[in-house]
Scaffold this motif. Structure first.
Motif, PDB file in Angstrom:
ATOM      1  N   LEU A 158       1.329   3.300 -14.912  1.00  0.00           N
ATOM      2  CA  LEU A 158       1.410   2.090 -15.632  1.00  0.00           C
ATOM      3  C   LEU A 158       1.519   0.846 -14.417  1.00  0.00           C
ATOM      4  CD1 LEU A 158       0.745   0.210 -18.241  1.00  0.00           C
ATOM      5  CD2 LEU A 158       3.272   0.355 -18.311  1.00  0.00           C
ATOM      6  N   ALA A 159       2.514   1.374 -13.692  1.00  0.00           N
ATOM      7  CA  ALA A 159       3.008   0.487 -12.483  1.00  0.00           C
ATOM      8  C   ALA A 159       1.656   0.286 -11.553  1.00  0.00           C
ATOM      9  CB  ALA A 159       4.107   0.996 -11.783  1.00  0.00           C
ATOM     10  N   CYS A 160       1.166   1.489 -11.434  1.00  0.00           N
ATOM     11  CA  CYS A 160      -0.119   1.288 -10.122  1.00  0.00           C
ATOM     12  C   CYS A 160      -1.191   0.613 -11.093  1.00  0.00           C
ATOM     13  CB  CYS A 160      -0.749   2.860 -10.102  1.00  0.00           C
ATOM     14  SG  CYS A 160       0.671   3.725  -8.929  1.00  0.00           S
ATOM     15  N   VAL A 220      -0.453  -3.210 -10.533  1.00  0.00           N
ATOM     16  CA  VAL A 220      -0.702  -3.685  -9.278  1.00  0.00           C
ATOM     17  C   VAL A 220      -2.223  -3.925  -9.021  1.00  0.00           C
ATOM     18  CG1 VAL A 220      -0.441  -3.130  -6.721  1.00  0.00           C
ATOM     19  CG2 VAL A 220       1.504  -2.777  -8.325  1.00  0.00           C
ATOM     20  N   VAL A 221      -3.037  -2.712  -9.251  1.00  0.00           N
ATOM     21  CA  VAL A 221      -4.530  -3.126  -9.353  1.00  0.00           C
ATOM     22  C   VAL A 221      -4.809  -4.193 -10.017  1.00  0.00           C
ATOM     23  CG1 VAL A 221      -6.567  -2.037  -9.613  1.00  0.00           C
ATOM     24  CG2 VAL A 221      -4.894  -0.724  -8.379  1.00  0.00           C
ATOM     25  N   THR A 280       0.989  -1.131  -0.003  1.00  0.00           N
ATOM     26  CA  THR A 280       0.001  -0.135   0.199  1.00  0.00           C
ATOM     27  C   THR A 280       1.102   1.060  -0.123  1.00  0.00           C
ATOM     28  OG1 THR A 280      -1.744  -1.297   1.087  1.00  0.00           O
ATOM     29  CG2 THR A 280      -1.566   1.148   1.120  1.00  0.00           C
ATOM     30  N   VAL A 281       1.876   1.334   0.812  1.00  0.00           N
ATOM     31  CA  VAL A 281       2.704   2.283   0.886  1.00  0.00           C
ATOM     32  C   VAL A 281       3.513   2.459  -0.444  1.00  0.00           C
ATOM     33  CG1 VAL A 281       4.899   3.348   1.860  1.00  0.00           C
ATOM     34  CG2 VAL A 281       2.894   2.305   3.513  1.00  0.00           C
ATOM     35  N   ALA A 282       3.868   1.486  -0.916  1.00  0.00           N
ATOM     36  CA  ALA A 282       5.017   1.571  -2.400  1.00  0.00           C
ATOM     37  C   ALA A 282       3.640   2.186  -3.335  1.00  0.00           C
ATOM     38  CB  ALA A 282       5.185   0.171  -2.614  1.00  0.00           C
ATOM     39  N   VAL A 283       2.625   1.705  -3.524  1.00  0.00           N
ATOM     40  CA  VAL A 283       1.745   2.126  -4.551  1.00  0.00           C
ATOM     41  C   VAL A 283       1.243   3.667  -4.157  1.00  0.00           C
ATOM     42  CG1 VAL A 283      -0.520   1.978  -5.345  1.00  0.00           C
ATOM     43  CG2 VAL A 283       0.469  -0.111  -5.017  1.00  0.00           C
ATOM     44  N   VAL A 284       1.185   4.300  -3.115  1.00  0.00           N
ATOM     45  CA  VAL A 284       0.784   5.366  -2.994  1.00  0.00           C
ATOM     46  C   VAL A 284       2.245   6.267  -3.383  1.00  0.00           C
ATOM     47  CG1 VAL A 284       0.730   7.248  -1.223  1.00  0.00           C
ATOM     48  CG2 VAL A 284      -0.859   5.094  -0.989  1.00  0.00           C
ATOM     49  N   VAL A 285       3.275   5.903  -3.024  1.00  0.00           N
ATOM     50  CA  VAL A 285       4.583   6.508  -3.271  1.00  0.00           C
ATOM     51  C   VAL A 285       4.771   6.834  -4.779  1.00  0.00           C
ATOM     52  CG1 VAL A 285       7.195   6.543  -3.362  1.00  0.00           C
ATOM     53  CG2 VAL A 285       5.613   6.105  -1.039  1.00  0.00           C
ATOM     54  N   VAL A 286       4.332   5.341  -5.554  1.00  0.00           N
ATOM     55  CA  VAL A 286       4.654   5.666  -6.983  1.00  0.00           C
ATOM     56  C   VAL A 286       3.547   6.500  -7.739  1.00  0.00           C
ATOM     57  CG1 VAL A 286       4.456   3.863  -8.994  1.00  0.00           C
ATOM     58  CG2 VAL A 286       5.717   3.366  -7.181  1.00  0.00           C
ATOM     59  N   PHE A 287       2.273   6.326  -7.134  1.00  0.00           N
ATOM     60  CA  PHE A 287       1.455   7.170  -7.595  1.00  0.00           C
ATOM     61  C   PHE A 287       1.815   8.523  -7.504  1.00  0.00           C
ATOM     62  CE2 PHE A 287      -2.602   9.388  -7.845  1.00  0.00           C
ATOM     63  CZ  PHE A 287      -3.279   8.919  -8.737  1.00  0.00           C
TER      64      PHE A 287
END
Length: 76
Positions: free
Chosen positions: A58-60, A63-64, A19-26
């Motif tokens: 694209l990475a986010c 993951v989704v 969750t933290v990684a996805v928020v940082v990437v976004f």
């Protein structure tokens, strides 16, 4: 009924980390868009900002999509 506390802790840790990684990437994707808009306002173009935003978003999305794949049993 017994509860495997170690497994529960592992699931919690991985969920929090992803969750933290996805928020940082976004957030990095939003930063890339801001850089692009800033460069456009100054009269230049910033291909790096657009590329950064595109890769991050694209990475986010990947993951989704993977999370949905894991949840929906018809996809297996």
């Amino acid at each position: 009924m017994s509860l495997d506390w170690t497994a529960l802790g592992q699931v919690t840790a991985v969920s929090l980390g992803v969750t933290v990684a996805v928020v940082v990437v976004f957030a990095l994707g939003v930063l890339g868009l801001a850089r692009y808009e800033g460069a456009c306002e100054e009269g230049g173009t910033s291909g790096v900002g657009v590329a950064q935003a595109g890769l991050c978003f694209l990475a986010c999305a990947a993951v989704v999509a993977y999370g949905i794949y894991l949840i929906v049993p018809q996809f297996h």
